[in-house]
Write a protein that holds these residues in place. Structure first.
Motif, PDB file in Angstrom:
ATOM      1  N   SER A  16       0.977  -1.298  -0.102  1.00  0.00           N
ATOM      2  CA  SER A  16      -0.086  -0.145   0.055  1.00  0.00           C
ATOM      3  C   SER A  16       0.666   1.282  -0.090  1.00  0.00           C
ATOM      4  CB  SER A  16      -0.933   0.099   1.101  1.00  0.00           C
ATOM      5  OG  SER A  16      -1.856  -1.164   0.999  1.00  0.00           O
ATOM      6  N   THR A  20       1.023   4.215  -2.973  1.00  0.00           N
ATOM      7  CA  THR A  20       1.178   5.665  -2.855  1.00  0.00           C
ATOM      8  C   THR A  20       2.184   6.295  -3.008  1.00  0.00           C
ATOM      9  OG1 THR A  20      -0.490   5.177  -0.756  1.00  0.00           O
ATOM     10  CG2 THR A  20       0.713   7.277  -0.825  1.00  0.00           C
ATOM     11  N   GLY A  34      -0.942  -1.403  -5.457  1.00  0.00           N
ATOM     12  CA  GLY A  34      -2.164  -1.249  -4.633  1.00  0.00           C
ATOM     13  C   GLY A  34      -3.412  -2.188  -4.796  1.00  0.00           C
ATOM     14  N   ALA A  38      -4.400  -4.203  -1.392  1.00  0.00           N
ATOM     15  CA  ALA A  38      -5.777  -4.126  -0.777  1.00  0.00           C
ATOM     16  C   ALA A  38      -6.442  -5.439  -1.086  1.00  0.00           C
ATOM     17  CB  ALA A  38      -6.385  -3.133  -1.849  1.00  0.00           C
ATOM     18  N   TRP A  57     -11.710  -2.138   0.821  1.00  0.00           N
ATOM     19  CA  TRP A  57     -10.327  -2.434   0.395  1.00  0.00           C
ATOM     20  C   TRP A  57     -10.853  -3.281  -0.993  1.00  0.00           C
ATOM     21  CZ3 TRP A  57      -6.149  -0.359   1.409  1.00  0.00           C
ATOM     22  CH2 TRP A  57      -5.760  -0.086   2.575  1.00  0.00           C
ATOM     23  N   TYR A  60     -11.067  -0.793  -3.460  1.00  0.00           N
ATOM     24  CA  TYR A  60      -9.709  -0.332  -3.651  1.00  0.00           C
ATOM     25  C   TYR A  60      -9.224  -1.096  -4.746  1.00  0.00           C
ATOM     26  CZ  TYR A  60      -9.873   3.674  -0.538  1.00  0.00           C
ATOM     27  OH  TYR A  60     -10.468   4.688  -0.142  1.00  0.00           O
ATOM     28  N   MET A  63     -10.618  -0.158  -7.947  1.00  0.00           N
ATOM     29  CA  MET A  63      -9.872   1.329  -8.190  1.00  0.00           C
ATOM     30  C   MET A  63      -8.639   1.136  -8.824  1.00  0.00           C
ATOM     31  SD  MET A  63     -12.362   3.284  -8.054  1.00  0.00           S
ATOM     32  CE  MET A  63     -11.630   4.695  -8.075  1.00  0.00           C
ATOM     33  N   ALA A  64      -7.670   0.276  -8.295  1.00  0.00           N
ATOM     34  CA  ALA A  64      -6.437   0.012  -8.875  1.00  0.00           C
ATOM     35  C   ALA A  64      -6.416  -0.362 -10.207  1.00  0.00           C
ATOM     36  CB  ALA A  64      -5.727  -1.101  -7.738  1.00  0.00           C
ATOM     37  N   SER A 124     -13.897   7.156   3.454  1.00  0.00           N
ATOM     38  CA  SER A 124     -12.827   7.081   2.359  1.00  0.00           C
ATOM     39  C   SER A 124     -13.527   7.220   0.785  1.00  0.00           C
ATOM     40  CB  SER A 124     -12.422   5.898   2.743  1.00  0.00           C
ATOM     41  OG  SER A 124     -11.497   5.825   3.872  1.00  0.00           O
ATOM     42  N   THR A 128     -12.305   9.555  -1.620  1.00  0.00           N
ATOM     43  CA  THR A 128     -11.897   9.022  -3.126  1.00  0.00           C
ATOM     44  C   THR A 128     -12.748   9.933  -4.261  1.00  0.00           C
ATOM     45  OG1 THR A 128     -11.315   6.761  -2.033  1.00  0.00           O
ATOM     46  CG2 THR A 128     -11.720   6.965  -4.392  1.00  0.00           C
TER      47      THR A 128
END
Length: 183
Positions: A16, A20, A34, A38, A57, A60, A63-64, A124, A128
């Motif tokens: 993670s 970032t 990521g 996640a 998660w 995410y 989202m990755a 979050s 986001t």
């Protein structure tokens, strides 16, 4: 605690953080880190009965994949801003969804911290949204959410996760003040 958490949690945190740092530098490999980090945290949070965090998660992970596909070349210049009214609407919707989600988790699940768990998850999602809209005020949202997440993860003895959110809080503070220096 599951035995694999002893190595899985620090691995997920390292991935993670790599995401970032890579994202901040525009590195192509960041989204893979990521997504993998996640995915590990989905399972850890599920096993610790942080059900909303587990769902976050999982979001995410998606989202990755989305980021790897779209976001790499999408940085607008100059960055857009949002009105106080727009932030008020998003915060109001977030509070409403948080209360509904926490109430449902409290009533219908075995979640151990439904209110705090839901707060960090819904917050979050709101942050986001602003992050993907490239609105710099997203750093303010992250400062609050990450601070609460430190407490949530520490209460579940997820020390590496609490450490991750501590670092994320510091990065959010740095991001906000870096933005202010450009105004």
């Amino acid at each position: 605690m599951q035995r694999w958490h002893a190595w899985g949690e620090p691995l997920a945190v390292a991935l993670s953080l790599a995401y970032t740092i890579g994202y901040m530098q525009g590195a192509w490999w960041a989204f893979a880190c990521g997504g993998l980090g996640a995915a590990i945290l989905v399972q850890i949070c599920w096993q610790r009965r942080l059900l909303a965090e587990s769902a976050l998660w999982l979001f995410y992970v998606g989202m990755a994949a989305y980021g790897a596909w779209v976001v790499q070349d999408a940085w607008p210049n100059p960055l857009p801003t949002a009105t106080v009214f727009a932030h008020g609407i998003s915060i109001g919707i977030g509070i409403g969804v948080w209360m509904i989600t926490a109430g449902l988790l409290q009533k219908y699940s075995r979640a151990t911290s439904p209110w705090m768990d839901s707060f960090t998850t819904i917050g979050s999602l709101v942050a986001t949204y602003w992050m993907f809209a490239f609105v710099e005020a997203n750093w303010l949202y992250w400062m609050v959410i990450n601070t609460v997440a430190i407490v949530l993860y520490a209460r579940k003895f997820l020390r590496w996760g609490a450490g991750l959110y501590f670092i994320y809080t510091l990065l959010a503070i740095e991001g906000w003040f870096d933005f202010l220096s450009w105004i």
